[in-house]
Design an enzyme around this catalytic site. Structure first.
Site, mmCIF file in Angstrom:
data_model
loop_
_atom_site.group_PDB
_atom_site.id
_atom_site.type_symbol
_atom_site.label_atom_id
_atom_site.label_comp_id
_atom_site.label_asym_id
_atom_site.label_seq_id
_atom_site.Cartn_x
_atom_site.Cartn_y
_atom_site.Cartn_z
ATOM 1 N N HIS A 16 25.002 -25.519 -29.364
ATOM 2 C CA HIS A 16 25.277 -26.460 -28.265
ATOM 3 C C HIS A 16 26.031 -25.797 -27.107
ATOM 4 C CE1 HIS A 16 28.545 -26.563 -31.191
ATOM 5 N NE2 HIS A 16 29.360 -26.818 -30.176
ATOM 6 N N HIS A 105 21.679 3.517 -27.106
ATOM 7 C CA HIS A 105 22.299 4.191 -28.253
ATOM 8 C C HIS A 105 22.040 3.516 -29.584
ATOM 9 C CE1 HIS A 105 25.535 6.375 -25.645
ATOM 10 N NE2 HIS A 105 24.308 6.523 -25.182
ATOM 11 N N ARG A 139 19.746 12.034 -30.941
ATOM 12 C CA ARG A 139 20.847 11.961 -31.905
ATOM 13 C C ARG A 139 21.134 10.531 -32.355
ATOM 14 N NH1 ARG A 139 23.261 12.062 -26.914
ATOM 15 N NH2 ARG A 139 25.181 10.860 -26.641
#
Length: 151
Positions: A16, A105, A139
């Site tokens: 809500h 990331h 990475r």
């Protein structure tokens, strides 16, 4: 580059407290020709965010929708609920920098907004950043791969 593809719809849900903001963002996406599947809530009447977060998360996990956008008052409760799902990486974002980094990331697949703490214009900027930021991989891919827990 948008992460939205024509064959997918964006999954949206709120409680809500996020209802008004969800409707504004949904209308904006639809005005851009983006399909939206609204998992609720459908009014400002008090309700429980898990009732809407779980179906939205399941749709993102299954590939029916991608990505998801969710909101509740603080964003915390709905984010916690979404992140109970193995395939969900829900990121609570209140700035565009957080949205960009969540995508780059963390490959976040659900954007969570704190509806009582940001206005619609700020939310639009955050949403646009999230939807137009790609995952960097590299990475970060190794780290994201370690998120799911083994059963």
């Amino acid at each position: 580059m948008s992460i939205i593809t024509p064959e997918k719809c964006v999954g949206m849900c709120s409680d809500h407290a996020g209802f008004e903001l969800k409707n504004k963002l949904k209308a904006l996406l639809e005005s851009r020709g983006i399909k939206v599947k609204d998992f609720g809530t459908y009014s400002e009447e008090s309700c429980d965010y898990p009732d809407f977060a779980h179906p939205c998360a399941a749709a993102v996990e299954s590939g029916e929708c991608y990505p998801g956008i969710a909101m509740c008052g603080t964003g915390n409760g709905i984010a916690m609920t979404l992140n109970k799902h193995q395939g969900i990486r829900a990121a609570l974002c209140w700035t565009t920098d957080l949205a960009r980094l969540a995508r780059e990331h963390n490959d976040a697949n659900v954007l969570v907004l704190p509806a009582r703490f940001i206005d619609a214009a700020v939310a639009e900027g955050i949403m646009d950043t999230f939807l137009n930021t790609a995952f960097e991989g590299g990475r970060h891919e190794r780290r994201v791969a370690k998120i799911p827990m083994e059963s």
